[in-house]
Write a protein that holds these residues in place. Structure first.
Motif, mmCIF file in Angstrom:
data_model
loop_
_atom_site.group_PDB
_atom_site.id
_atom_site.type_symbol
_atom_site.label_atom_id
_atom_site.label_comp_id
_atom_site.label_asym_id
_atom_site.label_seq_id
_atom_site.Cartn_x
_atom_site.Cartn_y
_atom_site.Cartn_z
ATOM 1 N N LEU A 188 0.526 -1.094 -0.063
ATOM 2 C CA LEU A 188 0.065 -0.017 0.052
ATOM 3 C C LEU A 188 0.949 1.317 0.416
ATOM 4 O O LEU A 188 0.495 2.404 -0.446
ATOM 5 N N LYS A 189 1.993 0.720 0.628
ATOM 6 C CA LYS A 189 2.770 2.528 0.889
ATOM 7 C C LYS A 189 3.103 3.132 -0.580
ATOM 8 O O LYS A 189 3.015 3.806 -1.091
ATOM 9 N N ARG A 192 0.484 4.205 -2.753
ATOM 10 C CA ARG A 192 0.150 5.234 -2.480
ATOM 11 C C ARG A 192 0.918 6.825 -3.664
ATOM 12 O O ARG A 192 0.440 7.886 -3.888
ATOM 13 N N THR A 193 1.983 6.399 -3.931
ATOM 14 C CA THR A 193 2.683 7.407 -4.685
ATOM 15 C C THR A 193 2.261 6.767 -6.546
ATOM 16 O O THR A 193 2.675 7.829 -7.035
ATOM 17 N N SER A 195 -1.390 6.692 -6.806
ATOM 18 C CA SER A 195 -2.474 7.321 -6.647
ATOM 19 C C SER A 195 -3.292 7.483 -5.062
ATOM 20 O O SER A 195 -3.083 6.118 -4.599
ATOM 21 N N ASP A 196 -3.973 7.816 -5.275
ATOM 22 C CA ASP A 196 -4.352 8.314 -3.925
ATOM 23 C C ASP A 196 -5.843 7.447 -3.718
ATOM 24 O O ASP A 196 -6.865 8.268 -2.825
ATOM 25 N N GLN A 198 -8.430 5.200 -3.212
ATOM 26 C CA GLN A 198 -8.934 4.802 -2.534
ATOM 27 C C GLN A 198 -9.845 3.449 -2.942
ATOM 28 O O GLN A 198 -9.485 2.403 -3.018
ATOM 29 N N LEU A 201 -7.435 1.120 -5.209
ATOM 30 C CA LEU A 201 -5.626 1.225 -4.344
ATOM 31 C C LEU A 201 -6.534 -0.598 -4.103
ATOM 32 O O LEU A 201 -6.356 -1.573 -4.196
#
Length: 210
Positions: A188-189, A192-193, A195-196, A198, A201
């Motif tokens: 996940l970390k 998140r670089t 796309s944010d 959710q 993700l």
């Protein structure tokens, strides 16, 4: 009797499709591996001597491309197209291009093949090291390229960058996907670089365990 509206029916159908999709993703890819990976050479004999002689990939099929059939093949008639057994029911193939007709490729360019890594066992890696050294082929490694995964890097006679990878702790039973599969938290970390979003993700990581 309880009645359902069209909207409720559509919603249930959508949920069912999404459930099937997630179940399928958890099972893994529908593919069985690489059927064949195709590279280019301008000297098929040198290629045979390297891949069969040094890397021990048997030549299993030799053909000429029929005239007039493109299928996305290089734009030359009657090319040699040879196939090697690279193990685990996967094949490595080459087109032999006419000498001088194409420039040397930049492996670091967009849409280029940067390198290919072959999976092997620790025992076979040791044998390969001896063959590479006996043939005076420059190499880097073995080195730990990823946690628990060791690699040897070298080039074929035409400048294709090759890698051989193995997990020492797995011995003769190499399980590459199991070794590299991350948890959701681990992935996940980094994601998140990218796309944010959710929802995006969650969709990308639906097959991973918490």
């Amino acid at each position: 009797m309880r009645e359902f509206t069209m909207g409720q029916a559509d919603n249930r159908a959508s949920q069912a499709v999404e459930g099937h999709r997630k179940a399928h993703e958890r099972q893994g890819s529908p593919f069985k591996g690489v059927h064949h990976l195709v590279l280019n050479t301008d000297d098929i004999k040198t290629t045979i001597d390297f891949y069969s002689g040094i890397l021990h990939m048997p030549l299993i099929h030799a053909l000429r491309v029929p005239p007039g059939i493109s299928r996305g093949n290089p734009p030359f008639e009657r090319l040699r197209h040879y196939f090697f057994d690279m193990g685990n029911d996967n094949m490595l193939a080459f087109f032999e291009l006419p000498k001088g007709e194409k420039d040397q490729a930049d492996r670091d360019g967009v849409a280029a093949m940067q390198h290919v890594s072959f999976s092997t066992t620790p025992q076979e890696a040791e044998k390969l090291l001896k063959r590479l050294d006996a043939a005076k082929i420059q190499r880097a490694g073995p080195l730990e390229a990823a946690p628990g995964c060791w690699s040897i890097y070298f080039y074929d006679p035409h400048g294709v960058r090759l890698e051989v990878s193995y997990q020492p702790e797995q011995g003769d039973e190499q399980r590459n996907v199991d070794h590299f599969r991350q948890s959701r938290e681990g992935m996940l970390k980094e994601l998140r670089t990218v796309s944010d979003d959710q929802a995006w993700l969650d969709r990308v990581m639906a097959h991973l365990e918490d």
